[in-house]
Design an enzyme around this catalytic site. Structure first.
Site, short mmCIF file in Angstrom:
data_model
loop_
_atom_site.label_atom_id
_atom_site.label_comp_id
_atom_site.label_asym_id
_atom_site.label_seq_id
_atom_site.Cartn_x
_atom_site.Cartn_y
_atom_site.Cartn_z
N SER A 125 0.83 -1.21 0.00
CA SER A 125 0.00 0.00 0.00
C SER A 125 0.86 1.25 0.00
O SER A 125 1.99 1.26 0.53
CB SER A 125 -0.86 -0.03 1.26
OG SER A 125 -1.33 1.24 1.57
N TYR A 150 -1.82 -0.90 11.02
CA TYR A 150 -2.09 -1.48 9.70
C TYR A 150 -0.94 -1.14 8.74
O TYR A 150 -0.38 -2.02 8.07
CB TYR A 150 -3.42 -0.93 9.15
CG TYR A 150 -3.54 -1.05 7.65
CD1 TYR A 150 -3.84 -2.27 7.06
CD2 TYR A 150 -3.30 0.06 6.82
CE1 TYR A 150 -3.91 -2.38 5.68
CE2 TYR A 150 -3.37 -0.05 5.44
CZ TYR A 150 -3.67 -1.27 4.87
OH TYR A 150 -3.72 -1.38 3.52
N LYS A 154 2.26 -3.45 6.71
CA LYS A 154 2.66 -3.46 5.29
C LYS A 154 4.18 -3.29 5.19
O LYS A 154 4.84 -3.98 4.40
CB LYS A 154 1.95 -2.34 4.52
CG LYS A 154 0.45 -2.53 4.40
CD LYS A 154 0.09 -3.72 3.51
CE LYS A 154 -1.40 -3.94 3.39
NZ LYS A 154 -1.77 -5.21 2.76
#
Ligand code: UDP
Length: 334
Positions: A125, A150, A154
């Site tokens: 992302s 979150y 990644k």
């Protein structure tokens, strides 16, 4: 060529499975239905006339994942499965670290047990770029502190893939950094319908436009941007899905780690997106300004030069197409 897709019934996963099947790849799916529905398989079949095999379990289950790899013997993996709500990750950081890291470790362990499974595409992302120092973001822009657990998962997963690739020189790790996927399949059969109150802009706009929420709150109108609202790079989910097929085709013989942005290459403000939505659908709705959302970056958008040059990537759909498709899908799923 057989592709195993984890999270293949989710929003990006299901659109990617459709593109894979339409390009004559064999597909099998592992999905635990945490944020997806089994009926999505029927919709994939209605679009493609092909029915992918689905294994319903949590890919964090390493033993079961290995078993599926040994039965299916895929040539490559596309790994989407994971949790993705930024706000929830701040409330439940351990859950996010557990699920998002364990899932990747399980997939890589399973890949190690099948020598013919040569490459993994990982769903990363733009969040790994943190607060950008300069725009557009290129693949060499620095990785910065994530603004949520979150985002941190990644970054950690990208590092895990780098380390794994070092000891597996005969294999490849393809890291695709997604900007903001929006829209739905033009057939109206696949789309995004999050459980509960949507976190992301497009699904929220769509709920307001279909009268399931009274108004849209814009998170901040005092950013240093042309109209004061935050800028993002929105990409139609079908274009994003097509990027995976291009990566598989173009990088067949690539070994090592390959990193590539997938976005539209254009920055769009929240107000611009709302205006495009109203124009594309002919629906008007109420908008109010609220405070900035914690952790939001003022602006980010991608350079997609590398994707264009090396993968032959280009966007087929406009922002208006994405708005129209998202609206059409929601109308069918109220
Ligand atoms: N946003 C908004 N209202 C909403 C949801 C989102 O104004 O109801 C804003 C959000 O604060 C951000 C932009 O829309 O500035 C894109 O947010 P989204 O959550 O879709 O993507 P991300 O922040 O993860 O890039």
């Amino acid at each position: 060529m057989k592709i195993l897709v984890t999270g293949g019934l989710g929003f990006i996963g299901s659109h990617t499975v459709v593109e894979l099947l339409q390009n004559n790849f064999d597909v099998c799916i592992i999905d635990n239905l945490a944020n997806s529905k089994m009926s999505t398989v029927d919709n994939i079949t209605a679009i493609t006339n092909k029915k992918p095999k689905v294994y319903c379990f949590d890919v964090c289950d390493s033993a079961k994942t290995k078993e599926v790899f040994s039965t299916e013997r895929p040539d490559a993996v596309i790994h989407f499965a994971g949790l993705k709500a930024v706000g929830e990750s701040c409330e439940k950081p351990l859950l996010y670290y557990h699920v998002n890291i364990d899932a990747t470790l399980s997939v890589l362990n399973a890949m190690d047990s099948v020598p013919t499974c040569k490459s993994i595409i990982f769903a990363s992302s733009a969040t790994v770029y943190g607060v950008p120092n300069s725009l557009p973001l290129t693949e060499t822009s620095p990785i910065q502190d994530a603004t949520s657990p979150y985002g941190e998962t990644k970054i950690i997963n990208e590092r895990i893939l780098q380390d794994w690739a070092k000891v597996n020189p005969q294999k490849s790790a393809i890291i695709l950094r997604y900007f903001n996927p929006i829209g739905a399949h033009p057939s109206g059969l696949l789309g995004e319908d999050p459980n509960g109150v949507p976190n992301n802009l497009m699904p929220y706009v769509t709920r307001v436009a279909t009268k399931q929420a009274p108004y849209l709150k814009i998170n901040g109108n005092d950013y240093d941007t042309l109209d004061g609202t935050a800028i993002r790079d929105y990409i139609h989910v079908v274009d994003l899905a097509r990027g995976h097929v291009l990566a598989l085709n173009k990088l067949k013989d690539f070994r090592g780690v390959y990193i590539c942005n997938l976005g539209s290459g254009k920055g769009t403000s929240v107000l611009e997106l709302i205006n495009a939505y109203k124009k594309a659908t002919g629906v008007d709705f109420k908008v109010e300004f609220g405070p900035k959302r914690a952790g939001d970056v003022p602006a980010n958008f991608a350079s997609i030069d590398k994707a264009k040059r090396e993968l032959g990537f280009e966007c087929k759909y406009t922002l208006e197409d994405a708005c129209k498709h998202a609206y059409m899908y929601q109308l069918k799923h109220i």
